[in-house]
Write a protein that holds these residues in place. Structure first.
Motif, PDB file in Angstrom:
ATOM      1  N   ILE A  14       0.919  -1.276   0.146  1.00  0.00           N
ATOM      2  CA  ILE A  14      -0.059  -0.118   0.020  1.00  0.00           C
ATOM      3  C   ILE A  14       0.918   1.252  -0.050  1.00  0.00           C
ATOM      4  O   ILE A  14       1.493   1.313   0.966  1.00  0.00           O
ATOM      5  N   PRO A  16       1.172   5.501   0.071  1.00  0.00           N
ATOM      6  CA  PRO A  16       0.661   6.395   0.784  1.00  0.00           C
ATOM      7  C   PRO A  16      -0.267   7.447  -0.491  1.00  0.00           C
ATOM      8  O   PRO A  16       0.095   7.383  -1.536  1.00  0.00           O
ATOM      9  N   ARG A  17      -1.627   8.092   0.003  1.00  0.00           N
ATOM     10  CA  ARG A  17      -2.286   8.992  -0.706  1.00  0.00           C
ATOM     11  C   ARG A  17      -2.204  10.200   0.064  1.00  0.00           C
ATOM     12  O   ARG A  17      -2.649  10.193   1.371  1.00  0.00           O
ATOM     13  N   ARG A  29      -2.255   8.948   4.093  1.00  0.00           N
ATOM     14  CA  ARG A  29      -3.303   8.216   4.311  1.00  0.00           C
ATOM     15  C   ARG A  29      -2.853   6.804   3.848  1.00  0.00           C
ATOM     16  O   ARG A  29      -2.691   6.445   2.584  1.00  0.00           O
ATOM     17  N   ILE A  30      -3.043   6.016   4.688  1.00  0.00           N
ATOM     18  CA  ILE A  30      -2.433   4.535   4.211  1.00  0.00           C
ATOM     19  C   ILE A  30      -3.814   3.525   4.142  1.00  0.00           C
ATOM     20  O   ILE A  30      -4.103   2.864   3.342  1.00  0.00           O
ATOM     21  N   LEU A  31      -4.563   3.544   5.259  1.00  0.00           N
ATOM     22  CA  LEU A  31      -5.829   2.902   5.674  1.00  0.00           C
ATOM     23  C   LEU A  31      -6.993   3.939   5.782  1.00  0.00           C
ATOM     24  O   LEU A  31      -6.573   4.796   6.405  1.00  0.00           O
ATOM     25  N   PHE A  33      -7.827   1.459   2.552  1.00  0.00           N
ATOM     26  CA  PHE A  33      -7.251   1.360   1.067  1.00  0.00           C
ATOM     27  C   PHE A  33      -8.437   0.549   0.227  1.00  0.00           C
ATOM     28  O   PHE A  33      -9.110  -0.377   0.866  1.00  0.00           O
ATOM     29  N   LYS A  35      -8.212  -1.683  -1.951  1.00  0.00           N
ATOM     30  CA  LYS A  35      -8.154  -3.323  -1.881  1.00  0.00           C
ATOM     31  C   LYS A  35      -7.962  -3.906  -0.226  1.00  0.00           C
ATOM     32  O   LYS A  35      -7.736  -5.145  -0.209  1.00  0.00           O
ATOM     33  N   ARG A  36      -7.907  -3.014   0.637  1.00  0.00           N
ATOM     34  CA  ARG A  36      -7.645  -3.387   1.904  1.00  0.00           C
ATOM     35  C   ARG A  36      -8.269  -2.591   2.760  1.00  0.00           C
ATOM     36  O   ARG A  36      -7.567  -1.330   3.199  1.00  0.00           O
ATOM     37  N   ARG A  37      -9.336  -2.882   3.459  1.00  0.00           N
ATOM     38  CA  ARG A  37     -10.008  -1.910   4.317  1.00  0.00           C
ATOM     39  C   ARG A  37      -9.536  -1.941   5.801  1.00  0.00           C
ATOM     40  O   ARG A  37      -9.649  -0.827   6.295  1.00  0.00           O
ATOM     41  N   TYR A 206       4.607  -1.144   8.602  1.00  0.00           N
ATOM     42  CA  TYR A 206       4.585   0.498   7.950  1.00  0.00           C
ATOM     43  C   TYR A 206       5.922   0.992   8.123  1.00  0.00           C
ATOM     44  O   TYR A 206       6.501   1.104   9.438  1.00  0.00           O
ATOM     45  N   THR A 223       5.611   3.440   3.037  1.00  0.00           N
ATOM     46  CA  THR A 223       4.841   2.159   2.591  1.00  0.00           C
ATOM     47  C   THR A 223       4.375   1.091   3.440  1.00  0.00           C
ATOM     48  O   THR A 223       5.174   0.799   4.640  1.00  0.00           O
TER      49      THR A 223
END
Length: 296
Positions: A14, A16-17, A29-31, A33, A35-37, A206, A223
């Motif tokens: 994942i 980051p955004r 922001r990581i979670l 996501f 594909k992975r909530r 992380y 990441t």
């Protein structure tokens, strides 16, 4: 991050955004996501900073509500003044655990103290939310402060680990948890090998600062690597790094997230929206500002 495919032990990488929380305060922001909530109970994971506020500037997150979750703000640098609708006033400082249980509903603000604002200050840390089990979603709200000196520290060659919450490597944090989980702050020197607790089904690492190699693939700061169950990857550092290890048992059902609300019930989210819009949440003593309910 490595351009090659991730190692077999990694389920998902994942990246980051970037999000702007206002007045130029950016977070990674990581979670959640697409594909992975969630990973274990972790449904939200933000990396704040590092940022340097100039004189006269600071963090100003106005009072806002939460339901159905526990939050933990964990700082590497700086300070945040927490105030909530229970009347708690608590400075959050590096290495401390500040565990807020929203349950049926709580309101809090996060700000920079005037004295620090006048000088100019730095801020760097992680804010995460953990979904409460279904039978605890409507628990009484609460707040517990655990100074860094009260948290277990685990020493391994080249590693200094602080157990923020849960159980790992034979130690247990004093922070109240509601399901099997772990959350570790790991400071690693160059050439150190990092082990993951292997008794949990869902686990992630992380990279907060520096870089790591996992089964030969290189990953840089920002990441998150979600591991496949039962795998024991080889994790090492070329230079120094700071990483967060996290995870736990799978959630007891899916969760809905909308703004600051987390619940297993969509109807409960709608009720919380109406409660905030109608002023039925308790106020933060001494504060009159608030963040309005978002449109849509």
């Amino acid at each position: 991050m490595s351009e090659t495919l991730p190692p077999e032990s990694v389920d998902l990488v994942i990246a980051p955004r970037t999000r702007d929380l206002g007045e130029g305060f950016m977070v990674r922001r990581i979670l959640p996501f697409a594909k992975r909530r969630h990973v274990g109970p972790f449904v939200f994971f933000d990396h704040m900073g590092p940022v340097r506020f100039e004189k006269g500037q600071g963090l100003d997150v106005r009072p806002h509500p939460h339901i159905g979750l526990a939050t933990v703000t964990y700082l590497f640098e700086g300070e945040i003044m927490h105030r909530d609708s229970l009347g708690v006033v608590q400075p959050i400082r590096p290495g401390d655990v500040n565990w807020m249980v929203a349950g049926r509903g709580i309101v809090h603000s996060e700000r920079t103290r005037d004295a620090l604002r006048a000088e100019g200050t730095a801020l760097h840390g992680i804010q995460s939310w953990l979904a409460l089990p279904r039978d605890r979603e409507e628990a009484e709200p609460g707040f517990r402060h655990h100074p860094g000196r009260s948290l277990p520290e685990i020493e391994k060659p080249g590693l200094r680990m602080r157990l923020i919450a849960g159980k790992a490597f034979g130690a247990e944090s004093p922070a109240e948890t509601f399901a099997p989980m772990f959350y570790l702050d790991v400071e690693a020197t160059a050439g150190a090998t990092i082990a993951m607790p292997d008794e949990y089904e869902e686990r992630a690492i992380y990279v907060a600062t520096g870089a790591i190699e996992l089964d030969g693939a290189a990953y840089e700061a920002g990441t998150m690597l979600v591991l496949k169950p039962g795998r024991r990857p080889k994790i090492a550092t070329a230079g120094g790094a700071r990483v967060m290890l996290l995870g736990g048992a799978p959630l007891d059902g899916e969760r809905h997230l909308w703004w600051n609300f987390v619940s297993s019930s969509k109807d409960r989210i709608e009720q919380a929206k109406d409660d905030w819009k109608s002023g039925r949440f308790g106020p933060v003593p001494g504060e009159t500002e608030f963040i309005p309910l978002p449109e849509g």
